[in-house]
Design an enzyme around this catalytic site. Structure first.
Site, PDB file in Angstrom:
ATOM      1  N   ARG A 165      35.873  47.500  35.413  1.00 36.73           N
ATOM      2  CA  ARG A 165      36.313  46.923  36.706  1.00 36.73           C
ATOM      3  C   ARG A 165      36.102  47.892  37.871  1.00 36.73           C
ATOM      4  O   ARG A 165      36.938  48.008  38.766  1.00 36.73           O
ATOM      5  CB  ARG A 165      37.799  46.518  36.654  1.00 36.73           C
ATOM      6  CG  ARG A 165      38.175  45.605  35.530  1.00 36.73           C
ATOM      7  CD  ARG A 165      37.523  44.227  35.645  1.00 36.73           C
ATOM      8  NE  ARG A 165      38.071  43.345  34.651  1.00 36.73           N
ATOM      9  CZ  ARG A 165      37.509  43.134  33.447  1.00 36.73           C
ATOM     10  NH1 ARG A 165      36.365  43.712  33.130  1.00 36.73           N
ATOM     11  NH2 ARG A 165      38.070  42.307  32.592  1.00 36.73           N
ATOM     12  N   SER A 238      44.515  38.765  37.705  1.00 39.50           N
ATOM     13  CA  SER A 238      45.255  39.900  37.146  1.00 39.50           C
ATOM     14  C   SER A 238      45.575  40.880  38.269  1.00 39.50           C
ATOM     15  O   SER A 238      44.661  41.367  38.936  1.00 39.50           O
ATOM     16  CB  SER A 238      44.406  40.631  36.111  1.00 39.50           C
ATOM     17  OG  SER A 238      43.986  39.727  35.131  1.00 39.50           O
ATOM     18  N   GLU A 334      44.610  46.196  40.240  1.00 37.63           N
ATOM     19  CA  GLU A 334      43.192  45.836  40.225  1.00 37.63           C
ATOM     20  C   GLU A 334      42.847  45.199  41.575  1.00 37.63           C
ATOM     21  O   GLU A 334      41.743  45.311  42.088  1.00 37.63           O
ATOM     22  CB  GLU A 334      42.951  44.826  39.093  1.00 37.63           C
ATOM     23  CG  GLU A 334      41.523  44.336  39.034  1.00 37.63           C
ATOM     24  CD  GLU A 334      41.272  43.415  37.843  1.00 37.63           C
ATOM     25  OE1 GLU A 334      41.546  43.828  36.706  1.00 37.63           O
ATOM     26  OE2 GLU A 334      40.799  42.298  38.069  1.00 37.63           O
TER      27      GLU A 334
HETATM   28  P1  FAD Z   1      37.113  39.684  47.526  1.00 35.49           P
HETATM   29  O1  FAD Z   1      38.454  39.559  46.931  1.00 35.49           O
HETATM   30  O2  FAD Z   1      36.913  39.140  48.885  1.00 35.49           O
HETATM   31  O3  FAD Z   1      36.676  41.219  47.507  1.00 35.49           O
HETATM   32  C1  FAD Z   1      36.749  41.959  46.328  1.00 35.49           C
HETATM   33  C2  FAD Z   1      36.071  43.309  46.546  1.00 35.49           C
HETATM   34  O4  FAD Z   1      34.684  43.122  46.710  1.00 35.49           O
HETATM   35  C3  FAD Z   1      36.537  44.018  47.802  1.00 35.49           C
HETATM   36  O5  FAD Z   1      36.511  45.413  47.556  1.00 35.49           O
HETATM   37  C4  FAD Z   1      35.475  43.670  48.841  1.00 35.49           C
HETATM   38  O6  FAD Z   1      35.357  44.640  49.842  1.00 35.49           O
HETATM   39  C5  FAD Z   1      34.241  43.599  47.978  1.00 35.49           C
HETATM   40  N1  FAD Z   1      33.203  42.680  48.443  1.00 35.49           N
HETATM   41  C6  FAD Z   1      33.244  41.335  48.481  1.00 35.49           C
HETATM   42  N2  FAD Z   1      32.061  40.845  48.911  1.00 35.49           N
HETATM   43  C7  FAD Z   1      31.256  41.927  49.161  1.00 35.49           C
HETATM   44  C8  FAD Z   1      29.925  42.092  49.630  1.00 35.49           C
HETATM   45  N3  FAD Z   1      29.132  41.054  49.949  1.00 35.49           N
HETATM   46  N4  FAD Z   1      29.463  43.355  49.777  1.00 35.49           N
HETATM   47  C9  FAD Z   1      30.228  44.425  49.465  1.00 35.49           C
HETATM   48  N5  FAD Z   1      31.481  44.333  49.029  1.00 35.49           N
HETATM   49  C10 FAD Z   1      31.989  43.097  48.862  1.00 35.49           C
HETATM   50  N6  FAD Z   1      38.094  39.113  38.026  1.00 35.49           N
HETATM   51  C11 FAD Z   1      37.479  39.495  36.889  1.00 35.49           C
HETATM   52  O7  FAD Z   1      36.838  40.550  36.848  1.00 35.49           O
HETATM   53  N7  FAD Z   1      37.531  38.734  35.765  1.00 35.49           N
HETATM   54  C12 FAD Z   1      38.211  37.563  35.731  1.00 35.49           C
HETATM   55  O8  FAD Z   1      38.242  36.902  34.708  1.00 35.49           O
HETATM   56  C13 FAD Z   1      38.898  37.143  36.915  1.00 35.49           C
HETATM   57  N8  FAD Z   1      39.624  36.020  36.925  1.00 35.49           N
HETATM   58  C14 FAD Z   1      40.304  35.655  38.040  1.00 35.49           C
HETATM   59  C15 FAD Z   1      41.083  34.483  38.018  1.00 35.49           C
HETATM   60  C16 FAD Z   1      41.783  34.105  39.139  1.00 35.49           C
HETATM   61  C17 FAD Z   1      42.629  32.844  39.093  1.00 35.49           C
HETATM   62  C18 FAD Z   1      41.702  34.866  40.323  1.00 35.49           C
HETATM   63  C19 FAD Z   1      42.415  34.427  41.558  1.00 35.49           C
HETATM   64  C20 FAD Z   1      40.943  36.026  40.356  1.00 35.49           C
HETATM   65  C21 FAD Z   1      40.237  36.437  39.216  1.00 35.49           C
HETATM   66  N9  FAD Z   1      39.479  37.603  39.202  1.00 35.49           N
HETATM   67  C22 FAD Z   1      38.809  37.973  38.060  1.00 35.49           C
HETATM   68  C23 FAD Z   1      39.426  38.458  40.398  1.00 35.49           C
HETATM   69  C24 FAD Z   1      38.349  38.027  41.426  1.00 35.49           C
HETATM   70  O9  FAD Z   1      38.071  36.658  41.312  1.00 35.49           O
HETATM   71  C25 FAD Z   1      37.054  38.804  41.260  1.00 35.49           C
HETATM   72  O10 FAD Z   1      37.289  40.178  41.459  1.00 35.49           O
HETATM   73  C26 FAD Z   1      35.987  38.341  42.249  1.00 35.49           C
HETATM   74  O11 FAD Z   1      34.770  38.980  41.985  1.00 35.49           O
HETATM   75  C27 FAD Z   1      36.372  38.589  43.709  1.00 35.49           C
HETATM   76  O12 FAD Z   1      35.438  37.899  44.515  1.00 35.49           O
HETATM   77  P2  FAD Z   1      35.728  37.629  46.046  1.00 35.49           P
HETATM   78  O13 FAD Z   1      34.473  37.128  46.655  1.00 35.49           O
HETATM   79  O14 FAD Z   1      36.929  36.774  46.197  1.00 35.49           O
HETATM   80  O15 FAD Z   1      36.007  39.113  46.547  1.00 35.49           O
HETATM   81  P1  NAP Z   2      43.971  37.836  26.635  1.00 33.93           P
HETATM   82  O1  NAP Z   2      42.886  37.149  25.891  1.00 33.93           O
HETATM   83  O2  NAP Z   2      45.368  37.348  26.500  1.00 33.93           O
HETATM   84  O3  NAP Z   2      43.923  39.392  26.307  1.00 33.93           O
HETATM   85  C1  NAP Z   2      44.796  40.318  26.937  1.00 33.93           C
HETATM   86  C2  NAP Z   2      44.031  41.575  27.241  1.00 33.93           C
HETATM   87  O4  NAP Z   2      43.610  42.200  26.044  1.00 33.93           O
HETATM   88  C3  NAP Z   2      42.803  41.252  28.038  1.00 33.93           C
HETATM   89  O5  NAP Z   2      43.053  41.598  29.351  1.00 33.93           O
HETATM   90  C4  NAP Z   2      41.681  41.982  27.364  1.00 33.93           C
HETATM   91  O6  NAP Z   2      41.095  43.008  28.141  1.00 33.93           O
HETATM   92  C5  NAP Z   2      42.246  42.594  26.117  1.00 33.93           C
HETATM   93  N1  NAP Z   2      41.496  42.048  24.967  1.00 33.93           N
HETATM   94  C6  NAP Z   2      41.758  40.912  24.283  1.00 33.93           C
HETATM   95  N2  NAP Z   2      40.885  40.770  23.270  1.00 33.93           N
HETATM   96  C7  NAP Z   2      40.047  41.810  23.334  1.00 33.93           C
HETATM   97  C8  NAP Z   2      38.919  42.214  22.562  1.00 33.93           C
HETATM   98  N3  NAP Z   2      38.492  41.498  21.511  1.00 33.93           N
HETATM   99  N4  NAP Z   2      38.294  43.353  22.910  1.00 33.93           N
HETATM  100  C9  NAP Z   2      38.707  44.064  23.951  1.00 33.93           C
HETATM  101  N5  NAP Z   2      39.746  43.726  24.731  1.00 33.93           N
HETATM  102  C10 NAP Z   2      40.418  42.625  24.421  1.00 33.93           C
HETATM  103  O7  NAP Z   2      43.589  37.849  28.185  1.00 33.93           O
HETATM  104  P2  NAP Z   2      43.651  36.682  29.265  1.00 33.93           P
HETATM  105  O8  NAP Z   2      44.637  37.057  30.280  1.00 33.93           O
HETATM  106  O9  NAP Z   2      43.736  35.339  28.622  1.00 33.93           O
HETATM  107  O10 NAP Z   2      42.232  36.808  29.939  1.00 33.93           O
HETATM  108  C11 NAP Z   2      41.066  36.446  29.252  1.00 33.93           C
HETATM  109  C12 NAP Z   2      39.896  37.177  29.868  1.00 33.93           C
HETATM  110  O11 NAP Z   2      39.743  36.799  31.230  1.00 33.93           O
HETATM  111  C13 NAP Z   2      40.059  38.702  29.857  1.00 33.93           C
HETATM  112  O12 NAP Z   2      38.810  39.269  29.616  1.00 33.93           O
HETATM  113  C14 NAP Z   2      40.532  39.017  31.238  1.00 33.93           C
HETATM  114  O13 NAP Z   2      40.106  40.296  31.683  1.00 33.93           O
HETATM  115  C15 NAP Z   2      39.866  37.928  32.064  1.00 33.93           C
HETATM  116  N6  NAP Z   2      40.694  37.611  33.231  1.00 33.93           N
HETATM  117  C16 NAP Z   2      40.649  38.469  34.268  1.00 33.93           C
HETATM  118  C17 NAP Z   2      41.393  38.215  35.410  1.00 33.93           C
HETATM  119  C18 NAP Z   2      41.298  39.143  36.594  1.00 33.93           C
HETATM  120  O14 NAP Z   2      41.787  38.800  37.639  1.00 33.93           O
HETATM  121  N7  NAP Z   2      40.683  40.293  36.447  1.00 33.93           N
HETATM  122  C19 NAP Z   2      42.201  37.099  35.473  1.00 33.93           C
HETATM  123  C20 NAP Z   2      42.253  36.262  34.367  1.00 33.93           C
HETATM  124  C21 NAP Z   2      41.485  36.522  33.243  1.00 33.93           C
HETATM  125  P3  NAP Z   2      39.941  42.743  29.231  1.00 33.93           P
HETATM  126  O15 NAP Z   2      40.667  42.310  30.433  1.00 33.93           O
HETATM  127  O16 NAP Z   2      39.342  44.097  29.378  1.00 33.93           O
HETATM  128  O17 NAP Z   2      38.995  41.724  28.700  1.00 33.93           O
END
Ligand code: FAD
Ligand code: NAP
Length: 338
Positions: A165, A238, A334
């Protein structure tokens, strides 16, 4: 240069549904508009915040500066072999639209990253990841505009310092590099699907089909059931990263809590589940004012209606302290907090 808006509402640009304003706002639809903006006095004078869809953002007040958003579109196939295809995508495209498009063409790699909100430009910034896949695995290069040198630059994948991340764009170049295009390398059939995570393999076997479209459907369905819908419940996914701790600390914790989930994370490092730590602290569904942790997934903080960014942040700090006191693990946000 298109319009630079003043006193611009960011209410529709943050999925926490918070009310906030930016002193200035510019939407970049063409690379030339970025060059023009960089020549403006306010570009030099104002603090800058680059925004996509605001789905990884917590605004604790107004942003006193210039918010820049990419609206750069475009999707082209730039190279092809028997095994792979390279696509160059404008940073302003919606991420999930890209995933749907790739799956519809039967080009593999992005399907496990289905249903993540936000724009393509943010994907390399935080190296988005889900269900065992990370954007870095498909990213070939990232192009954009460097605010300091005021030049266009290209980063090959190896130069992006991708990590869990994280990337160079979230560290050294934070708010100093506007991503304009991202090139992805996608695979052609036959595909090797990533199914080791959770019950994905089991779910896929039930369907009797091993296709990208089935993977996308399964993941989208799981997410729909588990995560709050950003259109109805303010949240930014998250809130905290999963903490990565030393093997020694993980072993000590495992002795005390044998059921604690833990995953290998490289050289004598272990990734813990932030959701588990919060849940075991009794904070699942915990409410503080108009902020709460989600009842299905406590790692997601939600706006229960009319919360301020400060209220959300207060809850986040409470969780951090509670988890630290109990487990000796400090959770790091995050979400980008301003
Ligand atoms: P923003 O929130 O607007 O910005 C995020 C970052 O990116 C900031 O640092 C911003 O400055 C930068 N940025 C945005 N656009 C640009 C650009 N064009 N150039 C340079 N910098 C830029 N994230 C995960 O990794 N995995 C997931 O599974 C996941 N699930 C999510 C589920 C939900 C319900 C929500 C609400 C969020 C989730 N996220 C997840 C977090 C988020 O969606 C991601 O991080 C996504 O990539 C953010 O995109 P955004 O365009 O909204 O970025
Ligand atoms: P989950 O499956 O309940 O698992 C909980 C955590 O354990 C996850 O965050 C995941 O880490 C880790 N994990 C589970 N199984 C794993 C494996 N086989 N190997 C390595 N790591 C493992 O998680 P969840 O909340 O339902 O989310 C599912 C996926 O969507 C995850 O990958 C999560 O990161 C992603 N997600 C991200 C966001 C966000 O905003 N960043 C929001 C929702 C969901 P990792 O997160 O490193 O995968």
């Amino acid at each position: 240069m298109g319009l630079i808006y003043q006193n611009y509402s960011l209410d529709h640009l943050n999925t926490f549904h918070l009310s906030a304003r930016a002193s200035y706002f510019a939407l970049i639809r063409q690379p030339a508009e970025m060059e023009q903006l960089a020549r403006e006095d306010l570009f030099r004078e104002q603090p800058k915040l680059i925004l996509g869809g605001g789905s990884n953002l917590l605004l604790t007040g107004n942003f006193n500066g210039l918010v820049i958003r990419s609206g750069i579109q475009g999707l082209e196939c730039v190279d092809e072999t028997d095994e792979s295809v390279w696509i160059r995508v404008g940073s302003g495209m919606e991420w999930d639209e890209l995933v749907a498009w790739a799956v519809a063409h039967d080009w593999g790699g992005l399907e496990n990253l289905s249903a993540i909100p936000g724009d393509v430009g943010a994907a390399p910034v935080q190296n988005i990841g889900a269900y065992g896949a990370e954007a870095k695995d498909m990213i070939e290069r990232v192009e954009g505009f460097d605010f300091n040198s005021k030049t266009w630059k290209t980063f090959e994948a190896g130069e992006c310092e991708f990590d869990y991340r994280n990337s160079i764009f979230k560290k050294k170049f934070k708010n100093e590099f506007l991503v304009s295009q991202v090139t992805f390398r996608l695979s052609k059939a036959p595909h090797s699907l990533l199914t080791h995570y959770g019950n994905l393999e089991e779910e896929l076997q039930k369907t009797g089909t091993r296709s990208l479209a089935e993977m996308r459907r399964i993941i989208t369905d799981i997410r729909r059931l588990k995560l709050p819908d950003i259109h109805t419940t303010g949240n930014a996914g998250s809130f905290f990263k999963n903490p990565v701790v030393s093997l020694v600390q993980a072993d000590q914790l495992r002795d005390a809590y044998p059921n604690m989930p833990a995953y290998p994370a490289g050289d004598r490092q272990v990734k813990l589940s932030a959701a588990w730590l919060i849940d075991q602290s009794g904070l699942k569904g915990y409410t503080m004012g108009r902020a709460a942790t989600h009842t299905q997934q406590p790692l997601v903080l939600i706006n229960t209606g009319g919360a301020t960014g400060e209220e959300i942040w207060k809850l986040a700090e409470y969780i951090r302290e509670f988890v630290f006191d109990r487990y000796g693990v400090m959770l790091e946000p995050e979400v980008n907090v301003y």
